[in-house]
Design an enzyme around this catalytic site. Structure first.
Site, PDB file in Angstrom:
ATOM      1  N   LYS A 126       0.799  -1.224   0.000  1.00  0.00           N
ATOM      2  CA  LYS A 126       0.000   0.000   0.000  1.00  0.00           C
ATOM      3  C   LYS A 126       0.836   1.281   0.000  1.00  0.00           C
ATOM      4  O   LYS A 126       0.472   2.246  -0.650  1.00  0.00           O
ATOM      5  CB  LYS A 126      -0.941  -0.014   1.198  1.00  0.00           C
ATOM      6  CG  LYS A 126      -1.983  -1.134   1.056  1.00  0.00           C
ATOM      7  CD  LYS A 126      -3.278  -0.813   1.718  1.00  0.00           C
ATOM      8  CE  LYS A 126      -3.276  -1.155   3.170  1.00  0.00           C
ATOM      9  NZ  LYS A 126      -4.643  -1.346   3.683  1.00  0.00           N
ATOM     10  N   GLU A 196      -2.053  -1.247   9.713  1.00  0.00           N
ATOM     11  CA  GLU A 196      -1.455  -0.370   8.689  1.00  0.00           C
ATOM     12  C   GLU A 196      -2.341   0.849   8.439  1.00  0.00           C
ATOM     13  O   GLU A 196      -1.835   1.928   8.125  1.00  0.00           O
ATOM     14  CB  GLU A 196      -1.192  -1.159   7.401  1.00  0.00           C
ATOM     15  CG  GLU A 196      -0.031  -2.139   7.581  1.00  0.00           C
ATOM     16  CD  GLU A 196       0.244  -3.007   6.364  1.00  0.00           C
ATOM     17  OE1 GLU A 196       0.142  -2.512   5.235  1.00  0.00           O
ATOM     18  OE2 GLU A 196       0.559  -4.200   6.557  1.00  0.00           O
ATOM     19  N   HIS A 200      -1.772   5.432   9.448  1.00  0.00           N
ATOM     20  CA  HIS A 200      -2.037   6.654   8.668  1.00  0.00           C
ATOM     21  C   HIS A 200      -2.813   7.683   9.479  1.00  0.00           C
ATOM     22  O   HIS A 200      -3.033   8.800   9.013  1.00  0.00           O
ATOM     23  CB  HIS A 200      -2.884   6.318   7.426  1.00  0.00           C
ATOM     24  CG  HIS A 200      -2.157   5.546   6.367  1.00  0.00           C
ATOM     25  ND1 HIS A 200      -1.342   6.148   5.437  1.00  0.00           N
ATOM     26  CD2 HIS A 200      -2.133   4.236   6.093  1.00  0.00           C
ATOM     27  CE1 HIS A 200      -0.850   5.229   4.626  1.00  0.00           C
ATOM     28  NE2 HIS A 200      -1.312   4.057   5.006  1.00  0.00           N
TER      29      HIS A 200
HETATM   30  P1  NAD Z   1      -3.421 -10.506   8.677  1.00  0.00           P
HETATM   31  O1  NAD Z   1      -2.872  -9.802   9.860  1.00  0.00           O
HETATM   32  O2  NAD Z   1      -4.841 -10.931   8.725  1.00  0.00           O
HETATM   33  O3  NAD Z   1      -2.547 -11.803   8.362  1.00  0.00           O
HETATM   34  C1  NAD Z   1      -1.166 -11.763   8.227  1.00  0.00           C
HETATM   35  C2  NAD Z   1      -0.642 -13.195   8.023  1.00  0.00           C
HETATM   36  O4  NAD Z   1       0.764 -13.132   7.774  1.00  0.00           O
HETATM   37  C3  NAD Z   1      -0.836 -14.123   9.220  1.00  0.00           C
HETATM   38  O5  NAD Z   1      -1.230 -15.391   8.764  1.00  0.00           O
HETATM   39  C4  NAD Z   1       0.554 -14.214   9.833  1.00  0.00           C
HETATM   40  O6  NAD Z   1       0.768 -15.456  10.495  1.00  0.00           O
HETATM   41  C5  NAD Z   1       1.398 -14.123   8.587  1.00  0.00           C
HETATM   42  N1  NAD Z   1       2.791 -13.675   8.850  1.00  0.00           N
HETATM   43  C6  NAD Z   1       3.189 -12.600   9.571  1.00  0.00           C
HETATM   44  N2  NAD Z   1       4.527 -12.542   9.590  1.00  0.00           N
HETATM   45  C7  NAD Z   1       4.978 -13.608   8.866  1.00  0.00           C
HETATM   46  C8  NAD Z   1       6.266 -14.111   8.543  1.00  0.00           C
HETATM   47  N3  NAD Z   1       7.378 -13.482   8.944  1.00  0.00           N
HETATM   48  N4  NAD Z   1       6.346 -15.232   7.796  1.00  0.00           N
HETATM   49  C9  NAD Z   1       5.234 -15.874   7.376  1.00  0.00           C
HETATM   50  N5  NAD Z   1       3.984 -15.443   7.650  1.00  0.00           N
HETATM   51  C10 NAD Z   1       3.875 -14.338   8.403  1.00  0.00           C
HETATM   52  O7  NAD Z   1      -3.127  -9.591   7.381  1.00  0.00           O
HETATM   53  P2  NAD Z   1      -4.182  -9.025   6.328  1.00  0.00           P
HETATM   54  O8  NAD Z   1      -5.110  -8.096   7.037  1.00  0.00           O
HETATM   55  O9  NAD Z   1      -4.731 -10.157   5.534  1.00  0.00           O
HETATM   56  O10 NAD Z   1      -3.264  -8.086   5.386  1.00  0.00           O
HETATM   57  C11 NAD Z   1      -2.204  -8.554   4.589  1.00  0.00           C
HETATM   58  C12 NAD Z   1      -1.610  -7.398   3.793  1.00  0.00           C
HETATM   59  O11 NAD Z   1      -2.494  -6.995   2.744  1.00  0.00           O
HETATM   60  C13 NAD Z   1      -1.350  -6.131   4.611  1.00  0.00           C
HETATM   61  O12 NAD Z   1      -0.025  -5.680   4.378  1.00  0.00           O
HETATM   62  C14 NAD Z   1      -2.337  -5.138   4.092  1.00  0.00           C
HETATM   63  O13 NAD Z   1      -1.910  -3.799   4.132  1.00  0.00           O
HETATM   64  C15 NAD Z   1      -2.487  -5.586   2.649  1.00  0.00           C
HETATM   65  N6  NAD Z   1      -3.758  -5.082   2.066  1.00  0.00           N
HETATM   66  C16 NAD Z   1      -3.711  -4.471   0.855  1.00  0.00           C
HETATM   67  C17 NAD Z   1      -4.875  -3.953   0.289  1.00  0.00           C
HETATM   68  C18 NAD Z   1      -4.845  -3.271  -1.057  1.00  0.00           C
HETATM   69  O14 NAD Z   1      -5.908  -2.925  -1.569  1.00  0.00           O
HETATM   70  N7  NAD Z   1      -3.709  -3.066  -1.682  1.00  0.00           N
HETATM   71  C19 NAD Z   1      -6.084  -4.068   0.971  1.00  0.00           C
HETATM   72  C20 NAD Z   1      -6.107  -4.718   2.187  1.00  0.00           C
HETATM   73  C21 NAD Z   1      -4.939  -5.222   2.728  1.00  0.00           C
END
Ligand code: NAD
Length: 333
Positions: A126, A196, A200
């Site tokens: 993002k 995240e 902001h």
């Molecule tokens: P979440 O917190 O629900 O899940 C994160 C996962 O990553 C968990 O399963 C955790 O165990 C795993 N993890 C953490 N550290 C790790 C490591 N070192 N090795 C392996 N696995 C690891 O996350 P989420 O809410 O699904 O978000 C994921 C990402 O997607 C975020 O960075 C978020 O900003 C991004 N996102 C982007 C958009 C977009 O439109 N571009 C929208 C929403 C979310």
């Protein structure tokens, strides 16, 4: 429902199995052209070359917080990304990982480069500063044989790409205004996304948000009635549209409202592209997402569309870093 896979489906790995990672797995369950062969989370991974049973993976993760506990192919590990890299045969990965700290995704990219693995990586990053770190890896990715598509979620991602298409009507782009509405039933389903977003908010930064305990996040959300309102965010849509030659980054603005207590969107997600046509008329194109589409659908759908496009590029020897604004996603059957 069992979907028969195509003869040689694209072998996909999903790194991170939180809210987006699990939604990504559910999407893949219904696809013929892609097969989910590996998933990694913070505490382990699972690798099943014939395809992972997605319902079992999700229920195991919910019960025990790691897919490493899966009886078939599950391994507990505190170094799951490196283990997957060494043990799996995978064509492309969706990096559904938290970018906490803000350098994490670039570190993961370096890990892939150093491992000698070749293939396709897709992220839903993002922040502008996070994409800038990846830009520094452009040559290294190219030389490693990796096709890396960044910013391939909803915003950046779907909406940025829509802006790049909409811009074509104009001789000059005056502004690109992205406004998102996200509704989720509870913040714990998307911990990284919400942290995240908190980063902001006025008075917060990435390190503060990362360091907050779950209780502190819940207490903050109690104060705002579960709603986070954001404006003028540092969002990579700006650098992506600049790199694609659409407009200078200062003409791109991103803001939105996230309701963490109601799956109904607080407002309709849209992008407005204003410009001047060759005849001198000023006009605005607006592209609005359907209110029924969830954040997960609008992030993970495009991510796999870009992964498929990345596989096509990679098989033609086209490697290096690309953004969602310069490549057209393909539709995954
Ligand atoms: P979440 O917190 O629900 O899940 C994160 C996962 O990553 C968990 O399963 C955790 O165990 C795993 N993890 C953490 N550290 C790790 C490591 N070192 N090795 C392996 N696995 C690891 O996350 P989420 O809410 O699904 O978000 C994921 C990402 O997607 C975020 O960075 C978020 O900003 C991004 N996102 C982007 C958009 C977009 O439109 N571009 C929208 C929403 C979310």
């Amino acid at each position: 429902m069992i979907i028969n896979k195509a003869a040689n489906p694209i072998r996909v790995g999903v790194l991170g199995f939180g809210g987006l990672g699990q939604a990504a797995a559910r999407i893949l369950a219904a696809k013929q052209e892609m097969s989910l062969v590996t998933v990694a989370d913070h505490h382990g991974y699972v690798y099943q070359p014939q395809g992972i049973n997605i319902d079992t993976a999700i229920s195991t993760y919910h019960e025990r917080q790691s897919v490493g506990y899966l009886a078939e192919g599950g391994v507990l590990s505190s170094n799951s990304i490196q283990d997957v890299l060494e043990n799996g045969v995978v064509d492309g990965y969706f990096l559904a990982l938290p970018n906490l700290p803000n350098t994490f995704m670039a570190d993961v990219a370096r890990q892939f480069i150093q491992s000698g693995w070749k293939g396709v990586l897709v992220d839903a990053l993002k922040r502008t500063s996070a994409v800038e770190q990846l830009l520094e890896l452009q040559t290294a990715l190219q030389e490693a044989g990796i096709t890396y598509l960044t910013g391939c979620g909803a915003t950046p991602g779907l909406l940025t790409a829509a802006a790049a298409v909409a811009a074509q009507s104009y001789a000059e782009i005056h502004s690109v205004k992205i406004t998102f509405g996200v509704g989720i039933a509870n913040w714990e389903a998307y911990r990284a996304t919400i942290r995240e977003d908190i980063a902001h908010m006025p008075g917060y930064d990435v390190e503060q948000a990362r360091a907050m305990s779950d209780q502190e996040v819940a207490a903050l959300l109690d104060k705002t009635n579960g709603v986070i309102s954001l404006e003028n965010m540092e969002h990579a849509d700006d650098i992506m549209l600049e790199l694609a030659g659409i407009c200078d980054r200062d003409r791109v603005t991103v803001g939105g409202v996230v309701d963490t207590r109601n799956p109904k969107k607080p407002l309709s997600t849209n992008v407005q592209v204003t410009g001047r046509t060759f005849e001198g008329k000023i006009s605005t194109h607006t592209f609005t997402l359907g209110d029924e589409t969830s954040m997960a659908a609008n992030v993970c759908g495009p991510a796999f569309g870009y992964l498929k496009a990345g596989v096509a590029l990679n098989s033609r020897g086209i490697t290096g870093l690309f953004t969602a604004a310069e490549i057209m996603p393909q539709f995954v059957k």
